[in-house]
Every structure is written in structure tokens, then in C-alpha cells.
Design an enzyme around this catalytic site. Structure first.
Site, PDB file in Angstrom:
ATOM      1  CD  GLU A 237      40.661  39.135  40.934  1.00 17.51           C
ATOM      2  OE1 GLU A 237      40.774  38.353  41.909  1.00 17.51           O
ATOM      3  OE2 GLU A 237      40.143  38.783  39.858  1.00 17.51           O
ATOM      4  CD  GLU A 348      42.490  37.700  36.661  1.00 15.72           C
ATOM      5  OE1 GLU A 348      41.718  36.919  37.271  1.00 15.72           O
ATOM      6  OE2 GLU A 348      43.516  38.196  37.180  1.00 15.72           O
TER       7      GLU A 348
END
Length: 432
Positions: A237, A348
Site C-alpha cells: 500500500e 486484504e
């Protein structure tokens, strides 16, 4: 259900020996169970044939969980850990700094690493039909690259080795990813430090990250405990273009794709060449999918065949524009197309809902009246993340502490009856 597109891609010559579990390389547990084979799961009673199950083949997709807050503690999901240490912090860096005692910090964190998961956790994962574990790790686990001004716990390497061994014993495929990069790739505690601005995006920190990747690659190919570890994530991320928190995101992500990704790619492959690793045994190198918003990760890669490239796609529906209603969430996920780069794993996701309603009684996951919604929404997400260019998923997360919310905690979700214990039922309960 495997699409024709994915089937045809799997037949391409440059993918024919890909180190993906089940498709080309079997992973068998110490008990002789192949968690990527539906017949093996039936034989050992780990899943049941669901009446009306559509023909989805014998091959099981990647179905897994994250070890969130095991090696990078995040206070929002593991508040009892930091409070037990006596620090009131959001990140590991701040916790260690506030303790002002490196020896105590090391002892506290080593106690956490010993207790957060054990061998039985990995056995339980397999008993629930899971076949993969994604392990987030910080760069500070390679202690030689930590600067004197950086404050992190020490002594974690042996606990990482132990967790990977337990996963191997249970027959689980392992994805290890650089969740906390040197300098921090974002301003969030998941990086291990809450910096005022991301400091990862320069050559000094790229070099440190590459030393970590080289170290991890050597472990995977030299340490028998890592024989079911087949994928390394380059960075989790990073900043996204257009995010108002990051005014320099365009230049930072350009630098990451242009400088870091090719250097990281070459570092891993050069280490494998030096170890005489056969091409079909090389690890998959995983980057954030272009849907993440940091640009196309393939843009500057040195190997235009993208041999053993893989991609990480995160999808938290609570942060999307889905209609905030039970049926709206189910409809959104039923129609969700995660096509982007291939092969993609939705690394995720969760059952958490819009923050404005998450504490309302009609969204309470422990309320019996809402459980059918959550089961169907869980099923809808599974089906979305197992079709097209998405080859599976890893739920965030396996366990939490202090949060007490089964929408983020896989074990609690199973116990609460909102996460299916027979994952194949996702295709038969009428979610979509």
C-alpha cells in the site's frame, strides 16, 4: 469458477511452470493433506460436498488469511498488546521510543511474537479450508539495515522462521511481503511508524529495501522451513496518486515504478541466479495491482515476459461508494470485477462496513437477524475474488486483540456464524 480467460492464460508457455500452488506445484502438509485439491479436502473431512455446488473443478483457489499485528502491531486492531507493554502509541516505532528502554522493548515484543500465534493456529486455518497465509513483515527484521535513529524491536527473525515452519507443517502456501518499508511508504501505522510524510521514495531507502528482499530470497531458497513460501511482496500500500494526503504522490509513485520495482526485481532474480535456482522454482514477485492507484507496476520492469510476476489487490468495501444497505453491499460485491493485472490475489479485505453505520444495531454482526446478510456478503466477496483475473484472496485478519469485532477477525467471524466454515458453500447459499 475458473474462466476461459484464466484457463487460456495458464496454458501460455511462459507460465507453464509457474510457482503457484496447486496449478503446477503441489503443497502437502505433514499429515499428507493437499489443501489446494478439493478431493483431498473431501477425503480428509476438511470440507463437505455442498449440494448444488456448480462445477468449479478440483483445483482450489488461493484462500487465506493475513497474520495482521503479529510482526507489525497496529494499535487499532491489537490495543491490548501495546497497553500490556505500557505504551500508548499507534505504531511500533513510537511504542519502542516511548518505552525508552531497548531491552524492555525487545523482551516485550518477543513475548508477543511467542504468543500471538502458535502451531495450532495454522492447523486451525487448514481445518477451516484455508490454504494460504500472508505474513506482513517490517524491514527492521533485517537488523543490519536499521539506522541508529530508528527505534524498533529486535530479535524477530527466529520467530518469523518459526511461523513459516508452522505454516509449512500445516501445508499452507506462504506469501511474505514488505509491509513496513524503510522510511515508510505511507503515513499510516501499518508501516511500523507514523511519519509526517512518506520517506521511502529515494535511492537510499530503495537500496535498504533491496537488501531486505535479497535476504528474504536467500531464506526462501536456502532454509527448508521456507519451502512452501512462493511469493514476495515488494511493498504494501504505497501512496496513491490523487490522494489529498500526499501532494507528491505522482513523483513518488513514478520513482517507485521507474527505480524501485526494476531494482527490486533484478535483486531477487540475481540472488536466485547466484543460488542456481531453476527458473520454474523462482518466487513470484508481487506488486500492488494497478487498481490500487499507484500506476501500472509493469511499466518499467526489466523482463517484459514478467516471468513469475504477481499482483496484490486490496478491496475494503466500507471505503467504496457501495450503497450502504445490506442488499447494496451484496449487490456491489456480486458485481465486483477485480480485473487488472494478472494473476491478482485480493490480499486484504474484510466484512467491516461504513463507519457511519458499523455500530448500529441493524449492522451488528452478533445480532442473529444480521447474520444471514454477513454470510451472504462474505460469499459474494469470495466469489468475486475467485473469478476472472483474481486467483484468490487473503482475509484481513486471522486474529485481533481488544477490537472485539468479528468483521475483522476470521476466527471470531467463524464462531459468530458470519464466516463460512465450509468455503465451498459460498457458491450454493444464493448470495448472487
Amino acid at each position: 469458477m475458473r474462466s476461459a480467460t484464466v484457463s487460456s492464460l495458464l496454458s501460455l508457455p511462459f507460465l507453464a511452470s509457474a510457482w503457484l500452488p496447486g496449478e503446477h506445484k503441489q503443497i502437502v502438509s505433514r499429515d499428507g493433506i493437499d489443501l489446494f485439491n478439493r478431493s483431498s479436502l473431501y477425503e480428509h473431512g476438511l470440507t463437505k460436498r455442498s449440494p448444488g455446488l456448480p462445477e468449479i473443478g478440483d483445483q482450489v483457489k488461493v484462500r487465506g488469511v493475513n497474520l495482521g499485528s503479529h510482526f507489525i502491531v497496529e494499535n487499532w486492531m491489537a490495543s491490548t498488546v501495546f497497553s500490556g507493554f505500557g505504551c500508548k502509541s499507534d505504531s511500533e516505532f513510537d511504542c519502542v521510543s516511548s518505552l525508552n528502554d531497548q531491552g524492555k522493548a525487545d523482551s516485550d515484543f518477543q513475548g508477543h511474537w511467542q504468543s500471538w500465534v502458535g502451531a495450532d493456529d495454522f492447523k486451525k486455518m487448514s481445518s477451516l479450508g484455508l490454504n494460504t497465509v500472508r505474513i506482513p513483515v517490517g524491514y527492521w527484521f533485517l537488523e543490519s539495515i536499521v539506522d541508529s535513529s530508528e527505534h524498533f524491536p529486535r530479535g524477530g527473525e527466529k520467530y518469523l522462521d518459526q511461523a513459516v515452519q508452522w505454516a509449512k507443517d500445516a501445508g499452507l502456501y506462504v506469501i511474505i511481503e514488505l509491509h513496513g518499508a524503510p522510511g515508510a511508504q505511507a503515513t499510516d501505522a501499518f508501516t511500523g511508524q507514523v511519519n509526517p510524510s512518506p520517506g521511502f521514495f529515494d535511492n537510499y531507502n530503495y537500496d535498504r529495501a533491496c537488501k531486505w528482499l535479497e535476504w528474504m530470497t536467500d531464506k526462501i531458497h536456502s532454509n527448508p522451513s521456507y519451502s512452501t513460501t512462493g511469493m514476495i511482496g515488494l511493498v504494501n500500500e504505497p501512496v496513491r496518486i490523487g490522494d489529498s494526503k500526499y501532494p507528491n504522490a505522482q513523483s513518488q509513485t513514478d520513482s517507485m515504478r521507474r527505480d524501485y520495482y526494476p531494482k527490486a526485481w533484478t535483486t531477487i532474480r540475481n540472488k536466485e541466479d547466484s543460488l542456481n535456482v531453476a527458473k520454474d522454482q523462482q518466487v513470484h514477485i508481487q506488486m500492488m495491482d494497478k487498481k490500487w492507484g499507484s500506476g501500472d507496476p509493469n511499466e518499467f520492469l526489466p523482463d517484459q515476459s514478467f516471468w513469475h510476476a504477481a499482483y496484490d489487490d486490496h478491496q475494503y468495501v466500507k471505503y467504496t461508494d457501495a450503497e450502504v444497505s445490506h442488499q447494496g453491499y451484496i449487490d456491489f460485491s456480486c458485481a465486483d470485477d477485480r480485473s487488472g493485472n494478472w494473476p491478482t490475489i485480493v490480499g486484504e479485505w474484510s466484512l467491516s462496513v461504513n463507519s457511519d453505520v458499523e455500530h448500529n444495531s441493524d449492522w451488528d454482526p452478533n445480532n442473529e437477524a444480521n447474520k444471514d446478510f454477513y454470510r451472504k456478503w462474505f460469499a459474494a466477496q469470495i466469489m468475486a475474488y475467485e473469478r476472472g483475473q483474481a486467483i484468490g484472496w487473503t482475509f484481513w485478519s486471522w486474529s485481533t486483540s481488544g477490537l472485539n469485532d468479528p468483521r475483522w477477525d476470521y476466527q471470531m467471524g467463524v464462531d459468530a456464524g458470519i464466516i463460512l466454515s465450509n468455503l465451498d458453500e459460498a457458491y450454493t447459499i444464493g448470495a448472487c
